[in-house]
Design an enzyme around this catalytic site. Structure first.
Site, PDB file in Angstrom:
ATOM      1  N   GLU A  95     -21.423  11.424  -6.910  1.00  0.00           N
ATOM      2  CA  GLU A  95     -22.403  11.059  -5.888  1.00  0.00           C
ATOM      3  C   GLU A  95     -22.871   9.609  -5.912  1.00  0.00           C
ATOM      4  OE1 GLU A  95     -25.656  13.840  -6.129  1.00  0.00           O
ATOM      5  OE2 GLU A  95     -24.494  15.414  -5.176  1.00  0.00           O
ATOM      6  N   GLU A 155     -20.080  21.055  -6.297  1.00  0.00           N
ATOM      7  CA  GLU A 155     -21.418  21.590  -6.607  1.00  0.00           C
ATOM      8  C   GLU A 155     -21.919  22.392  -5.420  1.00  0.00           C
ATOM      9  OE1 GLU A 155     -24.418  18.703  -7.708  1.00  0.00           O
ATOM     10  OE2 GLU A 155     -23.079  17.710  -9.124  1.00  0.00           O
TER      11      GLU A 155
END
Ligand code: FCB
Length: 450
Positions: free
Chosen positions: A163, A355
């Site tokens: 991320e 995720e």
């Protein structure tokens, strides 16, 4: 509901969030160690000093993963644990920890998926400018090589970074994450450019040094837009919104994904960021754009979009009393349909959900068990939507539930519980939540019971 044969059922966690052992065996400080030292930065002034004590309890944790039946576990390496100063001298004791962890996973038939950078940046390198320093790309390449040399005889799945949207946006623009900087936008974009270069160089190193054929990807925030209906114009509006840049911040897909997959920054971003753009040196975009094997997306929620008059898009008005998780993120299962679908249609890479999961108000009930029906409902709804994407022809390799265990949720400290294993932080005791037993059955039936 059966998922494809060889579908990878996994779960994940990251080094700083679970390991503890913050000062053990020669580990150097990370920017998160320093961030947590300053009162007021983290909810309740929590720190990752001990966290889940996974550094000492990893064998027990891997045994539990084996009981759940995980096919794969996504872990991250603490860069300053293996290279305390960020570059140069390697800390053998730190490396040995990952050696043991990987062996123990393999012994339990669990495939390790290794993320090289999940935010715990070496403090020593931060002091040398961190991602603002162009050399950071080479530092990351050097560290990558240390890990690939050590682990690639047993590890074949690599994720370069987790991320960038968050470690740049929250870490360098708004400051609630480490290193807590509130930089002007030109500097944020400069740091972003260097992190992209670092990704590219890291992929090159993995491919040239791995002992067997590696599968390489990155894990991005999936900024997901969902179509408000089946109509073509709404769908195209959602797609357009998902791949547009409309604000001077990091919350978009394309600024990070287009360079690594297409070798160029997106036009709308270039226009919007015009005065703030970093200097791009000859060859940068070629370095950044390396072949990848999968697109990793971390997807928790999505936003409903519909077509508006002028061939554009608008978001649907918020529901009154929406279903919210303990993070106050809206429950939106269809994000796991539209997200993978749009990402695949644009980028053409197989999708891995790196995720997905929820923070819930979990505690040990009077009967000694951790009942988490909300999580089971959440996960089954999301997984059914993911299956719908697969049925629509999107190649989806796997799914990593976040998280295998409760952990340190960054600025939220231990306020939020994302795990399917409950952690009693006072005693270190682990308790499998109902969702862990449920996930075991999902995996065993390859999704059939959904
Ligand atoms: C993601 C992070 C992960 C965890 C989840 C809830 O943004 O990658 O470490 O904090 O959110």
């Amino acid at each position: 509901m059966s998922f494809p044969a060889n579908f990878i059922w996994g779960a994940g966690a990251s080094s700083y969030q679970i390991e503890g052992g913050a000062q053990e065996d020669g580990k150097g400080p990370s920017i998160w160690d320093i961030m947590c030292r300053q009162p007021g930065n983290i909810w309740s002034d929590d720190t990752g000093n001990i966290a889940c004590d996974h550094y000492h309890k990893y064998e027990e944790d891997v045994r539990l993963m084996g009981r759940i039946g995980l096919k794969a576990y996504r872990l991250s390496i603490s860069w300053p644990r293996v290279i305390p100063g960020g570059t140069g001298k390697v800390n053998d004791k730190g490396l040995e920890f990952y050696d043991r962890l990987i062996d123990s996973l393999l012994k339990n038939n669990i495939e390790p998926w290794v993320t090289l950078f999940h935010w715990d940046y070496p403090y020593a390198l931060y002091c040398r400018g961190g991602w603002l320093n162009r050399d950071s790309a080479d530092w990351f390449a050097e560290y990558t090589q240390v890990m690939v040399d050590k682990l690639s005889d047993r590890v074949s799945h690599w994720i370069t970074q987790n991320e960038p949207q968050c470690f740049l946006g929250l870490g360098h623009q708004t400051g609630e994450h480490a290193p807590g900087l509130k930089l002007g936008f030109p500097d944020v974009l400069l740091a972003a450019h260097h992190s992209l270069l670092a990704h590219g160089k890291s992929v090159q190193v993995i491919r040239s040094h791995a002992k067997s054929r590696p599968l390489v990807g990155i894990a991005h925030v999936g900024v997901v837009k969902m179509s408000s209906g089946d109509q073509l114009d709404d769908r195209e509006a959602a797609r357009k919104s998902m791949f547009s840049i409309t604000a001077r911040n990091c919350w978009n897909n394309t600024w990070f994904a287009d360079p690594i997959i297409f070798g160029q920054y997106p036009e709308d971003g270039i226009q919007l960021f015009e005065k703030d753009l970093p200097r791009i040196t000859d060859g940068d975009m070629t370095t950044i754009c390396q072949p990848l094997d999968f697109y990793g997306a971390n997807i928790y929620t999505g936003q409903i979009i519909r077509a508006s008059n002028n061939d554009s898009f608008e978001s649907e008005t918020q529901l009154v009393g929406p279903a919210l998780t303990a993070m106050e993120w809206e429950v939106s299962p269809e994000a796991l349909y539209w997200g993978p679908r749009f990402l695949y249609e644009r980028y053409g890479l197989p999708i891995v959900i790196t995720e997905n999961g929820m923070a819930n108000c979990d505690w040990i009930h009077a009967d000694g068990k951790a009942h988490d029906p909300q999580r089971i409902d959440f996960l089954s709804r999301y997984l059914r939507e993911y299956k719908r994407a697969i049925d629509a022809g999107v190649p989806c390799m796997g799914y990593f539930l976040w998280s295998i265990m409760d952990n340190f949720e960054w600025a939220q400290g231990y306020k939020q519980r994302f795990g399917i294993i409950y952690i009693d932080y006072a005693t270190g005791r682990r308790t499998m939540k109902d969702s862990a037993y449920w996930y075991h059955n999902v995996i065993k039936s390859n999704g059939e019971i959904l």
